[in-house]
Design a protein around this motif. Structure first.
Motif, PDB file in Angstrom:
ATOM      1  N   SER A 264       0.847  -1.203   0.000  1.00 52.43           N
ATOM      2  CA  SER A 264       0.000   0.000   0.000  1.00 52.43           C
ATOM      3  C   SER A 264       0.877   1.246   0.000  1.00 52.43           C
ATOM      4  O   SER A 264       2.049   1.198   0.375  1.00 52.43           O
ATOM      5  CB  SER A 264      -0.912   0.004   1.239  1.00 52.43           C
ATOM      6  N   LYS A 265       0.297   2.366  -0.407  1.00 53.74           N
ATOM      7  CA  LYS A 265       1.064   3.613  -0.490  1.00 53.74           C
ATOM      8  C   LYS A 265       1.505   4.113   0.884  1.00 53.74           C
ATOM      9  O   LYS A 265       2.459   4.888   0.994  1.00 53.74           O
ATOM     10  CB  LYS A 265       0.247   4.677  -1.225  1.00 53.74           C
ATOM     11  N   THR A 266       0.805   3.684   1.938  1.00 53.77           N
ATOM     12  CA  THR A 266       1.212   4.088   3.294  1.00 53.77           C
ATOM     13  C   THR A 266       2.597   3.523   3.637  1.00 53.77           C
ATOM     14  O   THR A 266       3.310   4.083   4.458  1.00 53.77           O
ATOM     15  CB  THR A 266       0.189   3.589   4.340  1.00 53.77           C
TER      16      THR A 266
ATOM     17  N   PHE B 211       5.047   3.541   1.672  1.00 54.08           N
ATOM     18  CA  PHE B 211       6.070   4.339   0.989  1.00 54.08           C
ATOM     19  C   PHE B 211       6.644   5.419   1.914  1.00 54.08           C
ATOM     20  O   PHE B 211       7.688   5.994   1.617  1.00 54.08           O
ATOM     21  CB  PHE B 211       5.485   5.035  -0.250  1.00 54.08           C
ATOM     22  N   LYS B 212       5.930   5.668   3.021  1.00 52.80           N
ATOM     23  CA  LYS B 212       6.374   6.719   3.941  1.00 52.80           C
ATOM     24  C   LYS B 212       7.743   6.367   4.534  1.00 52.80           C
ATOM     25  O   LYS B 212       8.036   5.198   4.790  1.00 52.80           O
ATOM     26  CB  LYS B 212       5.356   6.896   5.071  1.00 52.80           C
TER      27      LYS B 212
ATOM     28  N   ASP C   2      12.255   7.588  -2.413  1.00 52.79           N
ATOM     29  CA  ASP C   2      11.601   7.135  -3.649  1.00 52.79           C
ATOM     30  C   ASP C   2      12.605   7.184  -4.809  1.00 52.79           C
ATOM     31  O   ASP C   2      13.002   8.256  -5.267  1.00 52.79           O
ATOM     32  CB  ASP C   2      10.391   8.027  -3.955  1.00 52.79           C
TER      33      ASP C   2
ATOM     34  N   ARG D 115      12.068   5.461  -7.779  1.00 52.18           N
ATOM     35  CA  ARG D 115      11.401   4.832  -8.924  1.00 52.18           C
ATOM     36  C   ARG D 115      11.788   5.459 -10.258  1.00 52.18           C
ATOM     37  O   ARG D 115      11.666   4.814 -11.296  1.00 52.18           O
ATOM     38  CB  ARG D 115       9.879   4.870  -8.733  1.00 52.18           C
TER      39      ARG D 115
END
Length: 691
Positions: A228-230, A232-233, A237, A239
């Motif tokens: 989930s994007k949570t 990513f905290k 990054d 990418r």
């Protein structure tokens, strides 16, 4: 009652202590003495203390004893490999093994310091609990002849319900070790295919056939949840950074990816490793199972993974063009390949392509126009990688690293899973790129944790024993390519001297055989083979448990900025046992993978009896010659009794077999022609006779 305080008290006492003396010193009540008995028993099992004939307790070091693993030889003798990498191996003659079997954890007493010879006085833990072997009969007694060549004992079969007959291949559980008696658990049908033979091998090494239910449930739950994007905290990054994985064609568990940038001063190299520790927490069901397995095992037709497929081949695997959670090692090198800065941080990446070694070779070496066109955007990055690789490799060789380039056997399977060829798996520039970058990352992590005095699992490799060096020198002198004695510090120079000569592979093979096996240890004693003062394993947490442990320790330190005294004590307590067990599981995996290749070689050759082959001698013994074929990457044995053109005698000074009449000489590297005389699927043996 804590074992550390009891152990510390016994160590400081300076004399053997009775149970009462220990109990009184801690002021224990009658109700608490049962716990003390349990604690002392645990310390005995762990090999940290000893109980003498008078029933008194004393620490191992005080008794001048050594704890370690027993490596047995088929002729009955063996060596104890000490737990501490600072101690040399101890030779154990046949009469002093106390019935220890290969890989048993033992306590040995050093009896002759100069010769480094001793005897086993206690077996702490039995490694072999089940055995696979062939049933034989003597009178009315059935016994098992083990298939493992390093188990010399014959095992008596206990009376049971399962009917057996001579020649049966069975799985048996050892019920008593002195005398050696076993109960039949399973009778195998005679294998009709290599796949069925590999199934028996899995039983032989007690490899896990499936994951426990709680582990399966935990992995499925993580897989269904996904990323989930949570999550990513608090991650860098990356990418947008051009990133690739480079692996073999059949690989499915991609645990490392790389990115590179050339700067005015040198290079920035990013090594991204799957963040397995994000999913597999300390002492969770997944962690306990991974610790138990220790490593993934790679067989010709399958993988027995350390982690379930949902993690190893999906959620943790760095799949192409898919966001993945990683732990990045960012290294800044100058133009000479000196690492000037290292950064470590949790990250998120998305690889541009899933590259293979073959494809990268086509781009960099073959200059294949189609491949270059297909990966046009990445070609400049591969060229920078090749440039940095050569700089790092040259720097490592200069410091004394042993640059072996020995081919590995590769089994080619048909659609049914039968071997249709066994070839040399040649390594190319793409392999070297990944190898150099992983070594650089492992060193960076090890040096960082060592500099911060953080407990860690190091990958250590000691110098070879003196007797091994003398033996090696004698053989190489006989080949006529060495006049003076060879020292370990000169190994790397000698490897370069014989490069691209007919002796290259033989010399590399001989030096490799003289070396100790690398292992894991909480003590940093350096890595002889890599000429590295500080080294660890960090880059393969999907398939090696020590890497996962190092990830957790590094992540914990970076998050808190320190390791508390209490946490440091906890790590110092658990890391020695993890190191010992992980080393043992690694050796088991090596043995399984070697035996699997032997099985495939036997099945491949079984229909070729009577055919002629060209080969080369790879080993000489009084019993005969080990011969490797030129057409296939296959070895077999040529017994002296099959060399009927003369009477051959073994010369241990010149390390060769010499004919009595014709004076024909066979030594390591001698080319010869042989006929395939016999193939035993059961014994995994290939026997040649001299043409």
């Amino acid at each position: 009652m804590k074992g550390e305080s009891i152990l510390e008290f016994i160590k400081k006492s300076g004399k053997p202590l009775s149970f009462k003396e220990i109990s009184d010193a801690f002021g224990l009540k009658a109700s608490e003495r049962k716990k003390l008995k349990y604690t002392l028993k645990e310390l005995l099992v762990q090999g940290k203390i000893l109980r003498n004939r008078k029933g008194l307790y004393l620490p191992i070091k005080e008794a001048k004893l050594v704890t370690g693993f027993f490596e047995s030889h088929r002729n009955g003798f063996g060596f104890v490999i000490p737990d501490s990498p600072k101690e040399r191996d101890i030779f154990i003659p046949p009469h002093a093994t106390m019935g220890a079997m290969h890989a048993d954890r033992v306590i040995a007493r050093l009896e002759q310091s100069r010769k480094r010879e001793g005897r086993i006085i206690r077996i702490i833990e039995r490694a072999v609990k089940k055995i696979v072997g062939k049933i034989e009969k003597s009178g009315q007694i059935f016994y098992i002849q083990p298939r493992k060549k390093n188990i010399s004992q014959q095992i008596v079969v206990a009376p049971g319900d399962i009917k057996i007959k001579p020649g049966d291949i069975v799985l048996a559980e050892i019920t008593t070790y002195q005398p050696m008696v076993a109960k039949i658990v399973k009778v195998f049908e005679k294998p009709k295919t290599p796949r069925e033979d590999l199934e028996i091998l899995i039983y032989e090494y007690e490899l896990p056939k499936k994951f426990p239910k709680d582990v399966v449930n935990a992995s499925e739950k993580l897989f269904l949840k996904g990323i989930s994007k949570t999550e990513f905290k608090n991650r860098v990054d990356l990418r947008e950074l051009p990133t690739v994985t480079i692996d073999g064609e059949n690989a499915k568990d991609f645990d490392d990816a790389v990115s590179i940038k050339k700067t005015r001063n040198g290079f920035i190299l990013w090594v991204h490793i799957a963040d397995v520790s994000h999913y597999v927490k300390w002492d969770s069901p997944l962690d306990i199972e991974a610790r138990k397995r220790g490593t993934s095992v790679y067989l010709p037709d399958r993988v027995i993974p350390m982690l379930p497929h949902e993690l190893s081949e999906n959620l943790c695997s760095l799949l192409p063009k898919t966001p993945r959670l990683t732990f990045t090692v960012e290294m800044h090198f100058n133009k000479l390949g000196e690492r000037k800065q290292s950064l470590f941080y949790p990250s998120i990446i998305q690889t541009m392509e899933r590259m293979t070694y073959t494809s990268v070779k086509k781009i960099l070496i073959d200059r294949d126009s189609e491949e270059i066109k297909k990966y046009k955007a990445l070609v400049p990055h591969f060229e920078k990688m090749a440039e940095l690789c050569e700089i790092l490799k040259s720097k490592r060789k200069k410091r004394g690293s042993l640059d072996f380039d020995l081919p590995e056997p590769e089994v080619l399977l048909d659609i049914k899973g039968d071997p249709m060829g066994i070839i040399k798996a040649e390594r190319n520039l793409a392999h070297f790129i990944i190898e150099e970058f992983m070594i650089a990352a492992n060193e960076a992590v090890a040096e960082f944790l060592y500099s911060k005095d953080v407990p860690c699992l190091y990958r250590v490799h000691e110098e070879p024993e003196t007797n091994k060096i003398q033996y090696l020198t004698k053989i190489i002198k006989n080949l006529g390519i060495l006049k003076e004695d060879l020292k370990p510090s000169e190994f790397h120079e000698f490897i370069e001297v014989v490069k691209e000569t007919p002796y290259e592979e033989i010399v590399n093979y001989l030096i490799l055989r003289s070396l100790k096996q690398a292992r894991y240890s909480p003590e940093n004693v350096g890595h002889f083979g890599l000429a590295s003062e500080c080294y660890t394993h960090f880059t393969s947490p999907i398939r090696r448990y020590p890497d996962l442990v190092v990830h957790r320790i590094l992540k914990e330190f970076l998050k808190k900025g320190k390791i508390s005294k209490e946490r440091k004590k906890e790590l110092e307590k658990i890391l020695p046992d993890i190191a010992i067990y992980s080393s043992r599981m690694e050796r088991r995996a090596d043995d399984v993978e070697r035996d699997a290749i032997e099985i495939m070689r036997a099945w491949f050759m079984k229909d070729k009896i009577g055919e002629e082959f060209e080969g080369r001698v790879t080993m000489v013994t009084p019993e005969g010659l080990r011969v490797r074929l030129e057409d296939y990457y296959i070895e077999g044995f040529l017994p002296v009794s099959y060399m009927t053109d003369d009477f051959y005698q073994f010369d241990d000074k010149r390390y060769c077999l010499t004919g009595f009449k014709r004076k024909r000489k066979f030594t390591i590297g001698t080319p010869l022609k042989v006929i395939l005389s016999k193939v035993s699927i059961e014994e995994r043996e290939i026997i040649f006779e001299l043409l």
